[in-house]
Design a protein around this motif. Structure first.
Motif: not given
Lengths: 562, 227
Positions: A346-351
């Motif tokens: 949702e926050l537009d980043l990858k983990v």
């Protein structure tokens, strides 16, 4: 008779003059030497022993002439200080000097002023990556070497630049500074460095109680959020560690603030306890975390659902890593990872997930979650680093200054962690509900993050040099106390394989000295001047015969008695 | 090494006084007492000047040249002349000829001036590691000051002690005395008003002191001819 009176009168006069001068000397005997041409703050390389082996710079006092890189080849530098600005530094040159144990009187590295947390401010750094790599390499070299002369760091400014230009000019003319040729002398008057007696590590823990309804026989489950706050670097007086781990501390404080807002109202208080830990001893195999966990009650330790450790989340673009020690197939790990991934999308980043098995027999602890895992508590570390750091690496070194940290990255990191925690606590997994939405009263406060980051970027935090009641540690405690129900401080001694030595910063005095030959020449000139003056006066007032008779006195007396 | 430099500057500053005393007939006639008395009179004059300066002058923020202040300082400088007059005429000297009296008074005057103004900076500054040319220049200034003091004492003795002077020379004597007396104001004007740096000022002082000494020597010998 006149002949016997003359020397007597002269001697008397000289004696009276000498006694007057001697009296004046005695009266003014306690006057200090005057100030130097220039005086600067310099910061010493760290000196420590690891398992008995000495590392770092083993001396602190300095009293030698200065030379620059342009020194004539073949010259003996064992009584000279080499002054090198960072932009001219060649790592191979330094490595060669240290590894071949070439004799040197001292070493002064000039860092660009922009890196100084006192005067650099927030100016942009040119060629960031290149400087970062150079500093990292230099630091790694210096920390792991045993250097038998003082090594200091200083920041460039106009005065020191003029001095350096002068030294270079003299060196190029082939006149290195020594006692007989003049030049510049660098003096650092400090005492011999002593061992730090019993270095303390201070762990701060904050406890936010969950909502316990009647009917809950057992203890509420706990979630722990941990970050280590101390640093280690080549120059302990400059180790501010803005990213490692200033970003982690700031994120922890902001998360605690947000959850304290939620937990202040019984209606929104979750059914989980929250345990915040600001631990010390991070660079030394997370020694402090280990002691902190060992001090826990068995019940408390068993009630911890999982722990999230924050380590360097200040300078990433789009990808964060979750490091775990339990295999990824583990149900709990899967749960943590899924929770974080959902929010990340949702926050537009990858983990990404990285698994590193722990070896119980190996004392090396590279991540903070490993200390939890060794006590069978599920834990993970959230970090921008994808590669496991070596011992004493990525612990807040020379290049880890404010300019290298991006507060937006920290804001996103806080949102990620807080949102996933809240969904777990309130049971909203999988639902698209934004608890800490922007523009709401629970929004992440960038100003708070920025102000704390600025404070952290101006405070060196090397654990052996922080006393028990260090004002910064007390400030952290006070800040955490404002957000949680209960704060406890635990003091432990940093024992084990590390021993540290004090004297981390000093004042450098630069003197421009004249050579001994100059003074000898001057003495010669003055002597001849006084002799000429004497003869001139004798000739003009008493005549030439008197001057000649001065040299012929003894024979004439002999003649008289004979 | 730095004590060595201090020693060098000290013999440059105070050596000429000792050499002057021993080289000229002053030592033969044991005029040390006169010199010491003159030195004490100088100390007294310096104190009086200090008090006057403190009451009259105001502290200026910038280091520029304020003509009114400098004029006041020059007027107060004439207290120097009064002190010299006192030393030459009022003190009781043993039977020493006028020739040697003014030399002894001038020597004591210059020695006290050097000690008061130059010893303390020398002790504090020249012993340090830092090297500057200031102390050598200061020594040269002390030499110039010695010559100036002796010429002023000569002119003073001509003005107040010699009764029969050729009429034509009297105005010249007074103008020369005036120039020598106002030398401190002139040098401070050069340093502050025109902004000359220290070496230039010292060269100027040496030059003017030698020329004034020559002129006063000529005047003295001219006045001595009739007797």
């Amino acid at each position: 008779m006149a002949n016997s009176k003359k020397p007597g009168g002269l001697r008397e006069m000289l004696e009276s003059m000498y006694s007057v001068i001697a009296l004046l000397f005695i009266l003014v005997a306690c006057v200090e030497l005057c100030d130097a041409a220039a005086a600067f703050d310099v910061y010493r390389l760290i000196q420590y022993d690891r398992s008995g082996s000495p590392f770092g710079s083993r001396f602190a006092a300095l009293n030698h002439h200065a030379a620059s890189l342009h020194f004539p080849p073949g010259v003996d530098l064992s009584r000279t200080v080499l002054i090198i600005p960072l932009r001219e530094l060649n790592i191979t040159f330094v490595r060669e000097y240290i590894n071949q144990k070439k004799p040197l009187g001292g070493f002064l590295v000039l860092l660009p002023e922009v890196l100084s947390f006192k005067t650099g401010g927030n100016n942009q750094v040119h060629e960031k990556e290149k400087m970062k790599n150079l500093l990292a390499e230099l630091e790694r070299l210096l920390i792991h070497s045993n250097i038998p002369y003082p090594v200091y760091f200083a920041f460039e400014n106009d005065e020191i630049d003029t001095v350096l230009a002068d030294i270079k000019k003299n060196d190029l003319m082939g006149q290195p500074a020594t006692a007989t040729t003049g030049g510049y002398k660098f003096v650092i008057p400090t005492a011999e460095p002593k061992k730090v007696a019993s270095p303390t590590m201070t762990n701060i823990q904050g406890w936010l109680s969950g909502l316990k309804t009647d009917g809950d026989a057992n203890q509420l489950p706990t979630i722990a959020i941990v970050a280590s706050y101390d640093t280690f670097g080549a120059a302990p007086a400059l180790s501010v560690g803005s990213d490692s781990n200033g970003s982690g501390i700031v994120a922890l404080l902001e998360i605690s603030r947000l959850f304290s807002l939620l937990y202040s109202n019984p209606k929104t208080r979750g059914r989980y306890n929250l345990l915040f830990g600001l631990t010390s001893g991070g660079p030394y195999n997370y020694n402090g975390t280990q002691k902190w966990l060992r001090s826990f009650d068995q019940r408390l330790r068993e009630s911890i659902d999982y722990a999230i450790c924050l380590n360097s989340i200040g300078s990433w673009d789009n990808e964060l890593w979750i490091h775990v020690s339990k295999p990824p197939e583990n149900a709990y790990i899967k749960q943590i990872f899924e929770g974080l991934s959902n929010v990340a999308e949702e926050l537009d980043l990858k983990v990404g997930l990285k698994h590193k098995k722990i070896n119980i027999s190996n004392p090396r602890v590279a991540w903070e979650h490993e200390q939890f895992s060794r006590l069978r508590v599920t834990a993970a570390t959230l970090s921008e680093l994808s590669v496991t750091p070596e011992l004493l690496e990525s612990t807040g070194g020379l290049f880890d200054t404010r300019q290298y940290v991006n507060e937006t990255a920290i804001v996103r990191g806080v949102k990620l962690v807080a949102e996933s925690l809240a969904r777990h606590i309130y049971g909203h997994q999988g639902k698209n509900i934004q608890i800490f939405a922007d523009e709401s009263s629970l929004a992440v406060n960038p100003a708070y993050i920025r102000s704390w980051l600025d404070v952290l970027s101006q405070t060196p935090r090397v654990a052996p040099f922080l006393s028990k009641d260090d004002p910064f540690v007390m400030a952290l405690k006070k800040e955490l106390a404002g957000h949680v129900d209960q704060v406890n401080v635990q003091h432990e001694t940093l024992e084990g394989i590390f021993t540290f030595y004090d004297s981390t910063s000093a004042r450098l005095n630069i003197y421009q000295v004249a050579s001994v030959t100059f003074d000898l020449l001057l003495l010669l000139v003055l002597g001849s001047y006084l002799i000429v003056l004497f003869s001139f006066l004798v000739i003009t007032t008493r005549g030439l015969d008197d001057l000649i008779s001065l040299f012929r006195r003894p024979p004439s007396r002999k003649l008289k008695t004979a | 090494m730095t004590m060595f430099h201090f020693f060098n500057c000290a013999i440059l500053t105070f050596g000429p006084h000792a050499v002057y005393y021993s080289a000229t007939p002053l030592s033969e006639y044991d005029t040390l007492g006169t010199s010491v008395k003159a030195a004490l009179v100088y100390l007294g004059t310096a104190l009086v000047k200090l008090v006057c300066l403190a009451t009259v002058l105001k502290v200026s923020e910038n280091d520029g040249f304020d003509p009114y202040q400098e004029l006041l300082k020059a007027v107060i400088g004439f207290i120097d002349v009064a002190g010299l007059y006192f030393a030459l005429t009022q003190l009781i000297h043993r039977n020493i000829s006028q020739n040697h009296k003014f030399q002894a008074v001038g020597l004591g005057w210059a020695f006290a001036d050097s000690v008061l103004h130059r010893l303390a900076p020398l002790w504090v500054g020249a012993r340090g590691l830092e090297f500057t040319w200031d102390f050598i220049l200061q020594g040269l200034e002390a030499n110039a000051n010695l010559v100036l003091s002796i010429s002023l004492a000569a002119l003073g003795s001509l003005m107040w002690l010699r009764k029969n002077k050729p009429k034509t020379l009297i105005p010249i004597i007074y103008t020369c005395a005036g120039i020598v007396a106002t030398m401190p104001s002139i040098t401070s004007y050069l340093r502050r008003g025109l902004g000359w740096d220290f070496p230039k000022v010292v060269v100027f002082e040496l030059f003017t002191s030698l020329s004034m000494a020559f002129i006063s020597w000529q005047l003295f010998s001219a006045c001595q001819r009739p007797s």
